[in-house]
Design an enzyme around this catalytic site. Structure first.
Site, PDB file in Angstrom:
ATOM      1  N   HIS A  51     150.722  61.855 -53.316  1.00 49.84           N
ATOM      2  CA  HIS A  51     151.328  62.239 -54.585  1.00 49.84           C
ATOM      3  C   HIS A  51     152.789  62.612 -54.355  1.00 49.84           C
ATOM      4  CE1 HIS A  51     151.842  65.527 -57.821  1.00 49.84           C
ATOM      5  NE2 HIS A  51     151.955  64.344 -58.419  1.00 49.84           N
ATOM      6  N   HIS A  99     162.281  64.650 -58.212  1.00 47.32           N
ATOM      7  CA  HIS A  99     161.137  65.431 -58.655  1.00 47.32           C
ATOM      8  C   HIS A  99     161.482  66.131 -59.967  1.00 47.32           C
ATOM      9  CE1 HIS A  99     157.817  68.220 -58.809  1.00 47.32           C
ATOM     10  NE2 HIS A  99     157.270  67.655 -57.759  1.00 47.32           N
TER      11      HIS A  99
END
Length: 329
Positions: A51, A99
């Site tokens: 992930h 992110h």
């Protein structure tokens, strides 16, 4: 010619002929670290996924709380990870892997990260890898294709599906993908018309996901969260249509101001191959029972803890994997 000479000549010709002419190489050469997976179709294998693969929590990022992995994508792949996910965001006018925001954690241009994956695959020619991009930049297929082209992937590695959705797609075996060289499968969660670059596939035409925003060990469930259009369907209904299940299994904690961060304090339990509620092994067993098959993808944070690859091996029936380089715990 004497019989002895004739037999000697036959033996010599057997040595000269390539092993694959007799099926030897195909049965002994591993695909994705195991010969037993070579004959299985792409949709009939469980792949361990990292992930937010490019977002690393180490000295290079000052141990950023936004890092989801301890080691980079190259190390992940060498250790057996075969699904890499990343978020695509805009840094100015350029597509970067960031992110949530490039101000939070910027891992650089998308094309640079894709080139890292390509480089590893060129050195590991018997591996089938999947990339799943979260399109936070709302980039068009054409814009994403430019990044793939800049990374040198489109003509050499990218797999193009034969069908436009799960029902029409007939997945090849891992061995046939390796033989053809087209062994990098690419999904994007939300994109428009992909006719200009059909190798960039809309995720939810082929995959469904369970919930991913989990903050307690008891919150891991197997039902459909995405795509929203399937929320009223059961997993077995969509699996019967050829859709592959992706099992998210990562735990988050609130760190204030509405911000969430991977719960590293619980990671040993979350990533445990065996154990009770909250462990990866338990959730994988529960979802396999509910789905009537093993999940196609297991998506985890800090993949090396557990190690999580043990769960994927168990689901695949692989007992003696070869060719891996384990990352330190």
């Amino acid at each position: 010619m004497s019989w002895k000479a004739y037999l000697a000549l036959c033996a010599f010709s057997l040595v000269l002929r390539p092993a694959h002419a007799y099926g030897i190489a195909r049965s002994s050469t591993p695909c994705n670290n195991s010969p037993s997976l070579c004959s299985r179709s792409y949709d009939n294998v469980t792949y361990l996924g990292a992930h937010d693969s490019p977002f690393v929590r180490d000295a290079s990022t000052s141990y950023s709380a936004s890092g989801n992995q301890y080691y980079n994508s190259t190390v992940q792949l060498s250790a057996g990870v075969r699904l890499l996910t990343a978020q695509v965001q805009l840094q100015g006018s350029a597509l970067h892997v960031c992110h949530s925001s490039c101000d939070l954690l910027d891992a650089g241009p998308l094309s640079t990260w894709l080139a890292e994956v390509r480089s590893w695959m060129e050195s590991n020619t018997n591996e089938v890898v999947t990339i799943l991009l979260v399109n936070g930049a709302s980039a068009s297929v054409q814009e994403l294709a430019q990044q793939y082209e800049a990374a040198g992937i489109t003509t050499s590695l990218a797999y193009t599906p034969t069908g436009s959705d799960a029902q029409s797609q007939e997945w090849p075996t891992l061995q046939s993908m390796i033989d053809s060289g087209k062994r990098l499968v690419n999904f994007v969660d939300y994109i428009g018309d992909n006719s200009d670059a059909p190798y960039i596939m809309p995720e939810f035409s082929y995959i469904f996901e369970n919930p991913y925003d989990v903050t307690s060990a008891s919150g891991f469930v197997c039902g459909i969260n995405r795509p929203p259009s399937e929320n009223g369907s059961t997993p077995t209904q969509v699996i019967a249509q050829g859709v592959m299940p992706l099992m998210n299994h990562f735990l988050y904690q609130d760190i204030g101001l509405g911000i969430q961060s991977p719960d590293v304090d619980a990671i040993d339990t979350t990533n445990a191959p065996d154990g009770g509620v909250g462990s990866l092994g338990y959730s994988a067993s529960q979802c396999s029972e509910q789905y009537g098959r093993a999940p196609s993808f297991l998506l985890v944070d800090f993949f090396n803890v557990g190690p999580t690859i043990d769960v994927a091996d168990r689901l695949n029936g692989v007992s003696s994997p070869v060719g891996r380089t384990s990352a330190p715990a």
